[in-house]
Design a protein around this motif. Structure first.
Motif, PDB file in Angstrom:
ATOM      1  N   ARG A  52      43.084  39.457  41.408  1.00  0.00           N
ATOM      2  CA  ARG A  52      43.228  40.835  41.864  1.00  0.00           C
ATOM      3  C   ARG A  52      41.898  41.572  41.845  1.00  0.00           C
ATOM      4  O   ARG A  52      41.627  42.392  42.702  1.00  0.00           O
ATOM      5  N   TRP A  53      41.084  41.254  40.866  1.00  0.00           N
ATOM      6  CA  TRP A  53      39.754  41.865  40.785  1.00  0.00           C
ATOM      7  C   TRP A  53      38.923  41.455  42.002  1.00  0.00           C
ATOM      8  O   TRP A  53      38.242  42.276  42.608  1.00  0.00           O
ATOM      9  N   SER A  54      39.013  40.194  42.375  1.00  0.00           N
ATOM     10  CA  SER A  54      38.300  39.704  43.561  1.00  0.00           C
ATOM     11  C   SER A  54      38.802  40.386  44.827  1.00  0.00           C
ATOM     12  O   SER A  54      38.013  40.799  45.683  1.00  0.00           O
ATOM     13  N   THR A  55      40.108  40.509  44.933  1.00  0.00           N
ATOM     14  CA  THR A  55      40.690  41.147  46.112  1.00  0.00           C
ATOM     15  C   THR A  55      40.228  42.595  46.227  1.00  0.00           C
ATOM     16  O   THR A  55      39.948  43.089  47.331  1.00  0.00           O
ATOM     17  N   ALA A  56      40.125  43.275  45.098  1.00  0.00           N
ATOM     18  CA  ALA A  56      39.674  44.662  45.123  1.00  0.00           C
ATOM     19  C   ALA A  56      38.258  44.786  45.680  1.00  0.00           C
ATOM     20  O   ALA A  56      37.945  45.726  46.414  1.00  0.00           O
ATOM     21  N   SER A  94      33.298  36.933  51.731  1.00  0.00           N
ATOM     22  CA  SER A  94      34.187  36.394  50.704  1.00  0.00           C
ATOM     23  C   SER A  94      33.676  36.809  49.338  1.00  0.00           C
ATOM     24  O   SER A  94      32.488  37.104  49.153  1.00  0.00           O
ATOM     25  N   TRP A  95      34.591  36.816  48.376  1.00  0.00           N
ATOM     26  CA  TRP A  95      34.259  37.143  46.982  1.00  0.00           C
ATOM     27  C   TRP A  95      35.422  36.667  46.130  1.00  0.00           C
ATOM     28  O   TRP A  95      36.549  37.128  46.288  1.00  0.00           O
ATOM     29  N   ARG A  96      35.161  35.730  45.246  1.00  0.00           N
ATOM     30  CA  ARG A  96      36.267  35.188  44.442  1.00  0.00           C
ATOM     31  C   ARG A  96      35.756  34.700  43.105  1.00  0.00           C
ATOM     32  O   ARG A  96      34.749  33.996  43.025  1.00  0.00           O
ATOM     33  N   TYR A  97      36.478  35.090  42.041  1.00  0.00           N
ATOM     34  CA  TYR A  97      36.240  34.556  40.714  1.00  0.00           C
ATOM     35  C   TYR A  97      37.213  33.401  40.473  1.00  0.00           C
ATOM     36  O   TYR A  97      38.407  33.517  40.757  1.00  0.00           O
ATOM     37  N   ARG A  98      36.699  32.312  39.925  1.00  0.00           N
ATOM     38  CA  ARG A  98      37.551  31.176  39.569  1.00  0.00           C
ATOM     39  C   ARG A  98      37.401  30.904  38.074  1.00  0.00           C
ATOM     40  O   ARG A  98      36.303  30.676  37.581  1.00  0.00           O
ATOM     41  N   LEU A  99      38.522  30.939  37.365  1.00  0.00           N
ATOM     42  CA  LEU A  99      38.496  30.689  35.932  1.00  0.00           C
ATOM     43  C   LEU A  99      38.231  29.217  35.663  1.00  0.00           C
ATOM     44  O   LEU A  99      38.894  28.336  36.220  1.00  0.00           O
ATOM     45  N   ARG A 109      41.001  39.296  21.952  1.00  0.00           N
ATOM     46  CA  ARG A 109      39.830  39.135  22.822  1.00  0.00           C
ATOM     47  C   ARG A 109      39.615  37.656  23.116  1.00  0.00           C
ATOM     48  O   ARG A 109      39.800  36.796  22.255  1.00  0.00           O
ATOM     49  N   PHE A 110      39.180  37.381  24.363  1.00  0.00           N
ATOM     50  CA  PHE A 110      38.959  36.017  24.804  1.00  0.00           C
ATOM     51  C   PHE A 110      37.664  35.955  25.621  1.00  0.00           C
ATOM     52  O   PHE A 110      37.241  36.959  26.204  1.00  0.00           O
ATOM     53  N   THR A 111      37.063  34.772  25.653  1.00  0.00           N
ATOM     54  CA  THR A 111      35.917  34.524  26.515  1.00  0.00           C
ATOM     55  C   THR A 111      36.391  33.717  27.716  1.00  0.00           C
ATOM     56  O   THR A 111      36.991  32.651  27.549  1.00  0.00           O
ATOM     57  N   ALA A 112      36.130  34.248  28.896  1.00  0.00           N
ATOM     58  CA  ALA A 112      36.531  33.573  30.136  1.00  0.00           C
ATOM     59  C   ALA A 112      35.282  33.096  30.868  1.00  0.00           C
ATOM     60  O   ALA A 112      34.541  33.908  31.426  1.00  0.00           O
ATOM     61  N   ASP A 113      35.032  31.785  30.825  1.00  0.00           N
ATOM     62  CA  ASP A 113      33.946  31.213  31.629  1.00  0.00           C
ATOM     63  C   ASP A 113      34.476  31.045  33.040  1.00  0.00           C
ATOM     64  O   ASP A 113      35.533  30.432  33.259  1.00  0.00           O
ATOM     65  N   ALA A 114      33.732  31.597  33.997  1.00  0.00           N
ATOM     66  CA  ALA A 114      34.209  31.618  35.378  1.00  0.00           C
ATOM     67  C   ALA A 114      33.065  31.365  36.349  1.00  0.00           C
ATOM     68  O   ALA A 114      31.891  31.371  35.964  1.00  0.00           O
ATOM     69  N   GLU A 115      33.423  31.123  37.581  1.00  0.00           N
ATOM     70  CA  GLU A 115      32.463  31.030  38.676  1.00  0.00           C
ATOM     71  C   GLU A 115      32.728  32.154  39.658  1.00  0.00           C
ATOM     72  O   GLU A 115      33.888  32.408  40.022  1.00  0.00           O
ATOM     73  N   VAL A 128      27.624  31.192  48.005  1.00  0.00           N
ATOM     74  CA  VAL A 128      26.801  31.110  46.805  1.00  0.00           C
ATOM     75  C   VAL A 128      27.749  30.985  45.618  1.00  0.00           C
ATOM     76  O   VAL A 128      28.783  31.638  45.557  1.00  0.00           O
ATOM     77  N   THR A 129      27.405  30.130  44.673  1.00  0.00           N
ATOM     78  CA  THR A 129      28.217  29.961  43.469  1.00  0.00           C
ATOM     79  C   THR A 129      27.356  30.257  42.257  1.00  0.00           C
ATOM     80  O   THR A 129      26.271  29.695  42.104  1.00  0.00           O
TER      81      THR A 129
END
Length: 412
Positions: A52-56, A94-99, A109-115, A128-129
Motif C-alpha cells: 500500500r505504501w508503494s501504491t501511494a 514504477s515503485w515497489r517495496y519487496r519484503l 518493533r521489527f526490522t524489515a529488510d526490503a528491496e 533500479v533495485t
C-alpha cells in the motif's frame, strides 16, 4: 568511468467520506481486526503495508503515503513528508517495496529488510533495485513504518527537491541546481547518444541516458555510498551492474558538480560521451572485461570524432614517454582506483584509450566492437582477452602488447 519535463503529479486525493477514509487507512497499514501475532501473519501484514505504501507513491497520494508512517515517529514523519514532496517532478513508471526478511526487534518493533525497485517513465527498461532496512512497528491492530536505513547509498530525492529536465535522448535530475545548468547537461547528453551510437553500432541498447547531479561532492559520495574524497577529481561516474544482455539494472550517470564545473565545454562533452558509452555497453560488459578495455573504449567513443591528437588527449602519458618512461604493459584494474595517485589514474585511462584506438586504426572499428563483445562473452576473466585476441584479431597477447607499446611510442 564505472566501476543521463513535465512536472509529475504529487497531488493529494480528495473526496473521501469519513467511513471510506477509515477503511482505506486500515488497509494501508496492513492490518485487520483479529490479526494473528505469529511471524507468518506479521510478514503478511508488513507485505500488505509495503504494497500500500508503494501504491501511494505511484498514485501520488500524499495522505495515503503518510498514513502508513508511525504517527509517534515525529521526525521520521516529517522526513517522509519532505521526501514525498521531493519526488513531485520525478517521472515514475514504477515503485515497489519487496519484503526480504522480517526480524523481531523487541516488543512490537521489527526490522524489515526490503528491496525498493523503481523505474523512470520512458527511460528504464529494467528497474533500479536498491536495498533498504525499515523499522516497522505494531500499534494495536495496525502496522506502521517507523524509520529506515538505506543500504547501498541514498537516493537523489532523499537529498532535496528534484528538478527534472527532459531532452531528446536524456533525462537530467538535479538537486540544488538551477534549471539552466540541467538543460545544458541534457543538451550534452543528447549529443552524446548519437555519438555513442556511431561508435558502438548496436541499436539494441536503449539509446537514452539518465543523468543525476547532486548539490555537492559530499552528496555525490552519499549517492554512491562511498567517501566523497574518492571522487574529488572525477567529473562523473556511471552506476549499474554489468552483464545481463538487457536485464542489468538501469544505469545512472552521476555528475560531480564540483569537478564537472571546472571543465570547459570540450571536457564536459567528452565526459558525457564517455559515460554514455558505459551505458550503451553495459549489457555486454562482464567480469571478464578488464578496465583498460571498458574505460579505453569509452574514451575512444568520446574522442572519436573530435580531431584531438594523442598529445592533446593523453598529456600525462605523453610526458612519461617523452621522459623515456614508456609503459611496459597494459594497465591493471587496480590502476583505475579513484583513490590512487592522480597521475597514474590519468595514464591508465590514456593507455587504455590508445589500445582501443590502435585496434580501431589497424584492424578497423567493427573489429574493435567485435573484440569488446568477444571478451565480455567469456564471463570469466581468465583467458578472456587472450581468447578474443586470437579469435577476433588473430594475434597473441605478447604480440598485441608489443604492437601497443610501439604504437604508444610513436603517438607522441
Amino acid at each position: 568511468m564505472t566501476g543521463g519535463r513535465r512536472a509529475g503529479g504529487g497531488r493529494r486525493r480528495a473526496g473521501y467520506g469519513l467511513a471510506a477514509l477509515l477503511l482505506t487507512l486500515q488497509a494501508l497499514t496492513g492490518c485487520a481486526p483479529g490479526s494473528a501475532e505469529g511471524t507468518d501473519d506479521g510478514e503478511t501484514a508488513v507485505r500488505q503495508l509495503l504494497d500500500r505504501w508503494s501504491t501511494a507513491v505511484r498514485d501520488r497520494d500524499e495522505n495515503a503515503y503518510l498514513a502508513a508512517v508511525d504517527p509517534a515517529a515525529d521526525a521520521y514523519l516529517a522526513e517522509r513528508r519532505q521526501v514525498f514532496g521531493n519526488l513531485a517532478d520525478v517521472p515514475l513508471a514504477s515503485w515497489r517495496y519487496r519484503l526480504v526478511r522480517l526480524t523481531p526487534g523487541g516488543g512490537q518493533r521489527f526490522t524489515a529488510d526490503a528491496e525498493l525497485r523503481y523505474g523512470l517513465t520512458g527511460y528504464d527498461t529494467v528497474p533500479v533495485t536498491t536495498a533498504v532496512r525499515l523499522t516497522v512497528v505494531r500499534r494495536g491492530e495496525r502496522w506502521y513504518v517507523a524509520g529506515e536505513q538505506p543500504r547501498g547509498g541514498r537516493q537523489l530525492w532523499d537529498q532535496g527537491p528534484v528538478t527534472a529536465v527532459r531532452g531528446a535522448h536524456s533525462l537530467v535530475l538535479g538537486v540544488g541546481q538551477d534549471r539552466e545548468r540541467l538543460a545544458a547537461l541534457a543538451d550534452l547528453a543528447d549529443r552524446a547518444v548519437p555519438a555513442v551510437d556511431a561508435a558502438w553500432r548496436d541499436n539494441r541498447w536503449a539509446g537514452r541516458v539518465v543523468v543525476e547531479i547532486p548539490a555537492s561532492l559530499d552528496r555525490m559520495g552519499a549517492l554512491l555510498d562511498a567517501p566523497a574524497s574518492n571522487y574529488r577529481g572525477i567529473a562523473a561516474v556511471t552506476t549499474g551492474e554489468v552483464g545481463g544482455a538487457g536485464t542489468a539494472p538501469a544505469d545512472r550517470v552521476i555528475v560531480n558538480p564540483e569537478a564537472y564545473g571546472r571543465l570547459g565545454d570540450f571536457g564536459r562533452r567528452v565526459v558525457l560521451t564517455h559515460e554514455t558509452a558505459h551505458v550503451a555497453t553495459r549489457a555486454v560488459t562482464t567480469p571478464a572485461t578488464p578496465l583498460w578495455l571498458s574505460e579505453g573504449f569509452a574514451d575512444w567513443a568520446a574522442y572519436r570524432d573530435t580531431g584531438r591528437t594523442a598529445r592533446q588527449a593523453a598529456p600525462e602519458l605523453a610526458a612519461e614517454v617523452t621522459a623515456g618512461r614508456p609503459p611496459g604493459s597494459l594497465p591493471e584494474d587496480a590502476d583505475f582506483g579513484f583513490a590512487g595517485e592522480p597521475g597514474r589514474l590519468a595514464r591508465a585511462y590514456e593507455e587504455g584509450w590508445l589500445a582501443c584506438r590502435m585496434i580501431a586504426e589497424r584492424w578497423g572499428e567493427d573489429k574493435l566492437v567485435a573484440f569488446y563483445r568477444a571478451v565480455g562473452a567469456r564471463q570469466k576473466r581468465a583467458g578472456a582477452v587472450e581468447g578474443a585476441l586470437r579469435d577476433v584479431l588473430a594475434v597473441g597477447p605478447e604480440d598485441f602488447v608489443a604492437r601497443w607499446r610501439e604504437y604508444v611510442a610513436g603517438a607522441f
